[in-house]
Structures are given as structure tokens and as C-alpha cells.
Scaffold this motif. Structure first.
Motif, mmCIF file in Angstrom:
data_model
loop_
_atom_site.group_PDB
_atom_site.id
_atom_site.type_symbol
_atom_site.label_atom_id
_atom_site.label_comp_id
_atom_site.label_asym_id
_atom_site.label_seq_id
_atom_site.Cartn_x
_atom_site.Cartn_y
_atom_site.Cartn_z
ATOM 1 N N GLY A 191 9.096 -4.110 -5.552
ATOM 2 C CA GLY A 191 8.791 -5.358 -4.861
ATOM 3 C C GLY A 191 9.170 -5.340 -3.388
ATOM 4 O O GLY A 191 8.733 -6.201 -2.620
ATOM 5 N N TRP A 192 9.995 -4.356 -2.983
ATOM 6 C CA TRP A 192 10.366 -4.259 -1.570
ATOM 7 C C TRP A 192 9.151 -3.816 -0.759
ATOM 8 O O TRP A 192 8.406 -2.931 -1.172
ATOM 9 N N THR A 193 8.940 -4.435 0.371
ATOM 10 C CA THR A 193 7.751 -4.175 1.182
ATOM 11 C C THR A 193 8.124 -3.516 2.497
ATOM 12 O O THR A 193 9.107 -3.914 3.146
ATOM 13 N N LEU A 194 7.358 -2.528 2.882
ATOM 14 C CA LEU A 194 7.559 -1.855 4.162
ATOM 15 C C LEU A 194 7.344 -2.852 5.288
ATOM 16 O O LEU A 194 6.348 -3.569 5.331
ATOM 17 N N ARG A 195 8.261 -2.903 6.204
ATOM 18 C CA ARG A 195 8.137 -3.827 7.333
ATOM 19 C C ARG A 195 8.738 -3.187 8.577
ATOM 20 O O ARG A 195 9.608 -2.327 8.485
ATOM 21 N N PRO A 196 8.289 -3.638 9.754
ATOM 22 C CA PRO A 196 8.850 -3.088 10.993
ATOM 23 C C PRO A 196 10.354 -3.334 11.060
ATOM 24 O O PRO A 196 10.832 -4.413 10.701
ATOM 25 N N ARG B 199 14.482 4.357 3.277
ATOM 26 C CA ARG B 199 14.667 3.008 2.723
ATOM 27 C C ARG B 199 13.452 2.580 1.912
ATOM 28 O O ARG B 199 13.585 1.899 0.887
ATOM 29 N N TRP B 200 12.270 2.984 2.341
ATOM 30 C CA TRP B 200 11.045 2.586 1.639
ATOM 31 C C TRP B 200 10.918 3.291 0.291
ATOM 32 O O TRP B 200 10.659 2.671 -0.730
ATOM 33 N N LEU B 201 11.138 4.603 0.299
ATOM 34 C CA LEU B 201 10.957 5.367 -0.938
ATOM 35 C C LEU B 201 12.062 5.114 -1.953
ATOM 36 O O LEU B 201 11.864 5.349 -3.147
ATOM 37 N N THR C 91 -1.395 3.925 4.404
ATOM 38 C CA THR C 91 -2.854 3.849 4.345
ATOM 39 C C THR C 91 -3.360 4.037 2.913
ATOM 40 O O THR C 91 -4.266 3.334 2.461
ATOM 41 N N SER C 92 -2.768 4.979 2.186
ATOM 42 C CA SER C 92 -3.283 5.292 0.852
ATOM 43 C C SER C 92 -2.680 4.438 -0.257
ATOM 44 O O SER C 92 -3.321 4.220 -1.290
ATOM 45 N N LEU C 93 -1.479 3.917 -0.041
ATOM 46 C CA LEU C 93 -0.782 3.228 -1.127
ATOM 47 C C LEU C 93 -0.470 1.762 -0.845
ATOM 48 O O LEU C 93 -0.107 1.020 -1.751
ATOM 49 N N GLY C 94 -0.583 1.347 0.422
ATOM 50 C CA GLY C 94 -0.211 -0.018 0.767
ATOM 51 C C GLY C 94 1.235 -0.103 1.209
ATOM 52 O O GLY C 94 1.924 0.912 1.352
ATOM 53 N N GLU C 95 1.742 -1.311 1.420
ATOM 54 C CA GLU C 95 3.070 -1.506 1.993
ATOM 55 C C GLU C 95 4.175 -1.702 0.953
ATOM 56 O O GLU C 95 5.346 -1.670 1.290
ATOM 57 N N GLY D 69 3.189 6.984 -5.694
ATOM 58 C CA GLY D 69 1.875 6.398 -5.937
ATOM 59 C C GLY D 69 1.967 5.051 -6.615
ATOM 60 O O GLY D 69 3.048 4.469 -6.781
ATOM 61 N N LYS D 70 0.832 4.564 -7.020
ATOM 62 C CA LYS D 70 0.757 3.291 -7.720
ATOM 63 C C LYS D 70 0.956 3.513 -9.222
ATOM 64 O O LYS D 70 0.592 4.573 -9.751
ATOM 65 N N PRO D 71 1.517 2.528 -9.917
ATOM 66 C CA PRO D 71 1.756 2.685 -11.361
ATOM 67 C C PRO D 71 0.505 3.059 -12.146
ATOM 68 O O PRO D 71 0.560 3.856 -13.083
ATOM 69 N N ALA D 72 -0.648 2.515 -11.755
ATOM 70 C CA ALA D 72 -1.897 2.838 -12.458
ATOM 71 C C ALA D 72 -2.249 4.308 -12.317
ATOM 72 O O ALA D 72 -2.792 4.928 -13.246
ATOM 73 N N ALA D 73 -1.940 4.893 -11.165
ATOM 74 C CA ALA D 73 -2.210 6.317 -10.950
ATOM 75 C C ALA D 73 -1.333 7.171 -11.858
ATOM 76 O O ALA D 73 -1.790 8.176 -12.419
ATOM 77 N N ARG D 74 -0.104 6.765 -12.022
ATOM 78 C CA ARG D 74 0.787 7.531 -12.904
ATOM 79 C C ARG D 74 0.302 7.470 -14.349
ATOM 80 O O ARG D 74 0.308 8.484 -15.049
ATOM 81 N N ARG D 75 -0.129 6.299 -14.774
ATOM 82 C CA ARG D 75 -0.610 6.156 -16.159
ATOM 83 C C ARG D 75 -1.861 7.008 -16.388
ATOM 84 O O ARG D 75 -2.013 7.646 -17.439
ATOM 85 N N ALA D 76 -2.759 7.024 -15.408
ATOM 86 C CA ALA D 76 -3.974 7.825 -15.539
ATOM 87 C C ALA D 76 -3.646 9.318 -15.550
ATOM 88 O O ALA D 76 -4.234 10.100 -16.297
ATOM 89 N N GLN D 77 -2.680 9.715 -14.725
ATOM 90 C CA GLN D 77 -2.305 11.127 -14.644
ATOM 91 C C GLN D 77 -1.754 11.640 -15.969
ATOM 92 O O GLN D 77 -1.933 12.816 -16.317
ATOM 93 N N LEU D 78 -1.075 10.772 -16.722
ATOM 94 C CA LEU D 78 -0.504 11.185 -18.004
ATOM 95 C C LEU D 78 -1.566 11.743 -18.947
ATOM 96 O O LEU D 78 -1.283 12.630 -19.751
ATOM 97 N N GLN D 79 -2.793 11.243 -18.854
ATOM 98 C CA GLN D 79 -3.864 11.750 -19.708
ATOM 99 C C GLN D 79 -4.137 13.229 -19.409
ATOM 100 O O GLN D 79 -4.346 14.032 -20.321
ATOM 101 N N THR D 80 -4.133 13.572 -18.120
ATOM 102 C CA THR D 80 -4.358 14.968 -17.730
ATOM 103 C C THR D 80 -3.209 15.858 -18.203
ATOM 104 O O THR D 80 -3.425 17.003 -18.617
#
Length: 395
Positions: free
Chosen positions: A98-103, A91-93, A263-267, A345-356
Motif C-alpha cells: 500500500g506504500w506509494t512511491l512519492r517525491p 524504501r520503495w522496494l 513506468t511498468s508497474l506503477g507507483e 511485479g504485480k500480484p497478478a503477474a506472480r500468480r500467472a507465472q506460477l503456471q509456467t
């Protein structure tokens, strides 16, 4: 007229990449899929089917993707009962932005009451019984079948609910094709048994506010399921493969992965994307692999182009290659031309990866630490003996 309309829309155009048939008429979707198979069999088709019979018919002539929202929800429900952690991961992936992981509370084990024994109700009964749960159905035309206890009625009044055993039940499914009826069922049932786990079918988007106000444990909206499935299969087909394997890994594996990603990406629901080691998907990396013999590892795609010692906010979920497929591949695995990777990942990470992926100079820095000059004058100068060092180059 249908074949003519498809041809007029460009079915045989060389740029046609696929056909999507999502009408609320199974026969129309079936006709579209069959027409495409006859007129341009190379074009993939994604079709919606509300009946298992239609889905079987579509499958008989190799329709590429068939989405039955009721059957899909049945699988979700069975997974939520059998493996709450895997259900939460799915459900999370696949959640909307805007959907947030919740118990979440897992559907409990025990006696269930299912109101409405049509296409949706049958899928829910099938899913619950598959997990070994006891089920009683309430339906105006209810007939005992396959050992299932049946009560005639709708479920909006207390009498049929009590006759179905709601007082000792742990959960109820309100699955008719009328939204007001479904809400009336669960409201009445909770007046009798306060702690019931509620699954409610929402038929119309216009009634969204009513269902939000009730706050059921699970609200099933078929149009949202279709949208999620379409996006997953068109935008990131690797995600479907990953989720299929993830369901088989067990509760502990899913819980650990959710904790790791949280932990690495947030909720917030992460962005999901795939990268193919091809000339079109990752030109700079594909060139290095194919023509230059450079070793590129999974972890190189997670390096920050601004500082290669820093990792981007993304994780690799799945690696598909000609050699083997791997869940959660480690950073040291060497890649080959044609390999595909699935990232969260986060959108900023995807944009940065495009350069590589696209820039040869950035690629060289990320992979080997070599900071080549970017302009054509500096590239010409650095080919000469005793070439000057580019101003601002990294040490």
C-alpha cells in the motif's frame, strides 16, 4: 529454563526451519541465539540487538542474521545523504503493502543538530559525519568527544538549540527515548528555523497519530525497521543481496531503475518474490533444464501463459547463479539448474507465472510456442500417428 523451553517448542524437530529472537532484551536474544548454536547448530537464527556490543557478541558465534535497528537506520540516513535515488529505491522496494512511491527531499548538506546522544543518536552522528557533515549534539550528559561540539540540555527549549547553532542548521535529529520530548524538540526547532529538515524517533506505536500530524521528513520507528528486515531476510533473501549491490551503482543508475519500474508497474510498492530453478521451486522448468535439455531464458519467465507474445507486469532485478551474479539480467540470458531470480511485479503477474513454473504444458507453450493438450486422453491420442488436433488449441 530457556534451553528446555526451546526444546519443548521443537528446536530439534526435523521440521524446524529457524529461530527468531526479537525480544526487547538484548541478553535474552543473546541467550536464545547461543542456546540454538549449542543444541541444534544447523538451524539458522535471526536475532535483534540494540547495542553494538551485543551485535558483536552474536556475530562471534556466527549468528546468521543480526538486526540492530539503530545501526540499520544510520545506514539508511547515510545512504539518503550520499545517494537520494538509491535511498528512494530501497524504501520503495522494502515498503509495506500500500506504500506509494512519492517525491522525497534528500537530507541536505550543512550543519546538523542531534538531540539525544544515546544508542540512536550515536548512530545518527556516525552516519552524518561519515558523509562529511558538521554535527553538534545536545544531551543532558553531553561531553565533547572526537571533535564533536556538545551542548548540555534536552532541546525542548530555545536556549540549548540556539547554543547548538540551530539558526544556521539545515537539519535536526530528535532522538531521545521519549516521544513527547522528541516532538517538542522539533516543534521548538522549527519555530526558530522554519525550513529545518527533521528526523524524529518514534518509540511507541500508540503515538502514530501524533507523528503523522507533525509530518516530519523522516520518522524512525525501530519496530518497523525490524519487521522490514525480518521479512526481507526470511521471505526474499535475494532482496538483501540485490540492495547491497544496488547501493554501489550510483545515483543515475538508481534513478533510471526507479523510472523504469514506475513506468511498468506503477507507483504502488511492487510485490517482491524469488524463483529458484530447482525441483521444489520451479518443477516444470527444472525438469526441462535437467532432463530434457531445453534452453530456458530469463525472458521466458516474463511471458504471459495466456499469450506468450505478451509480457507479464514484472521485472527481473537480480540473477544469482553458480557462474556469476547479475543485476537487471537481460531476457536473453540462458538459465541453469540451481539459478535464482529476484522479481518485482504485480500480484497478478506472480500468480500467472506460477503456471509456467509448475505446469509442463504451460511451460512448453511459453518457452517454445507448443500448445500441448492438457488432459490425459488427449495426451494419449496425440502420441498416436495422425493424432487429432485438440479443440481450441492455439495455432
Amino acid at each position: 529454563k530457556l534451553p528446555a523451553n526451546l526444546l519443548a517448542a521443537g528446536l530439534r524437530n526435523r521440521y524446524c526451519r529457524g529461530v527468531i529472537a526479537l525480544t526487547n532484551d538484548d541478553q535474552a536474544n543473546l541467550a536464545v541465539a547461543m542456546s540454538v548454536r549449542l543444541l541444534n547448530p544447523k538451524v539458522p537464527v535471526l536475532a535483534r540487538a540494540m547495542n553494538r556490543e551485543t551485535a558483536a557478541n552474536l556475530a562471534s558465534f556466527d549468528t546468521d542474521h543480526i538486526i540492530n535497528p539503530f545501526a540499520t537506520f544510520g545506514r539508511y540516513l547515510a545512504l539518503a545523504v550520499a545517494s537520494p535515488g538509491a535511498s528512494q529505491l530501497l524504501r520503495w522496494l522494502t515498503g509495506m503493502p500500500g506504500w506509494t512511491l512519492r517525491p522525497e527531499t534528500a537530507p541536505p548538506h550543512g550543519h546538523w543538530v542531534v538531540c539525544g546522544y544515546g544508542r540512536f543518536g550515536r548512530e545518527c552522528v556516525r552516519a552524518l559525519r561519515k558523509q562529511g557533515l558538521d554535527v553538534t549534539i545536545i544531551d543532558p550528559n553531553a561531553k565533547p568527544e572526537d571533535g564533536i561540539h556538545a551542548v548540555r540540555g534536552v532541546g525542548t527549549e530555545a536556549e540549548p538549540l540556539r547554543a547548538a547553532g540551530v539558526e544556521g542548521a539545515v537539519g535536526i535529529v530528535a532522538g531521545t527515548d521519549d516521544d513527547v520530548t522528541n516532538l517538542s524538540i522539533v516543534v521548538t526547532a522549527r519555530q526558530i528555523t522554519r525550513d529545518l529538515f527533521t528526523v524524529v524517533r518514534q518509540n511507541l506505536q500508540a503515538n502514530h497519530a501524533l507523528f503523522d500530524a507533525f509530518d516530519a521528513d523522516i520518522t524512525m520507528v525501530s519496530s518497523e525497521i525490524v519487521a522490514h528486515e525480518c521479512l526481507a531476510r526470511i521471505h526474499t533473501p535475494l532482496l538483501a543481496r540485490f540492495l547491497l549491490l544496488a547501493r554501489e551503482q550510483g545515483e543515475e543508475w538508481s534513478d533510471l531503475l526507479v523510472a523504469r519500474l514506475k513506468t511498468s508497474l506503477g507507483e504502488a510498492t511492487p510485490e517482491i518474490w524469488s524463483v529458484a530453478m530447482t525441483a521444489s521451486g520451479a518443477h516444470a522448468l527444472h525438469r526441462a533444464l535437467l532432463l530434457e535439455g531445453t534452453t530456458i531464458r530469463v525472458g521466458d519467465l516474463r511471458r504471459d501463459p495466456g499469450d506468450r507474445e505478451t509480457q507479464l507486469a514484472c521485472d527481473v532485478l537480480y540473477l544469482s547463479s553458480g557462474r556469476a551474479a547479475a543485476l537487471l539480467p537481460t531476457d536473453d540470458i540462458a538459465l541453469a539448474p540451481g539459478d535464482e531470480l529476484l522479481f518485482a511485479g504485480k500480484p497478478a503477474a506472480r500468480r500467472a507465472q506460477l503456471q509456467t513454473l509448475r505446469n509442463v504444458n504451460v511451460r512448453d507453450y511459453v518457452v517454445s510456442g507448443i500448445d500441448r493438450p492438457g488432459g490425459w486422453i488427449w495426451q494419449w491420442l496425440t502420441r498416436r500417428p495422425n493424432a487429432p488436433r485438440q479443440p481450441g488449441a492455439r495455432n
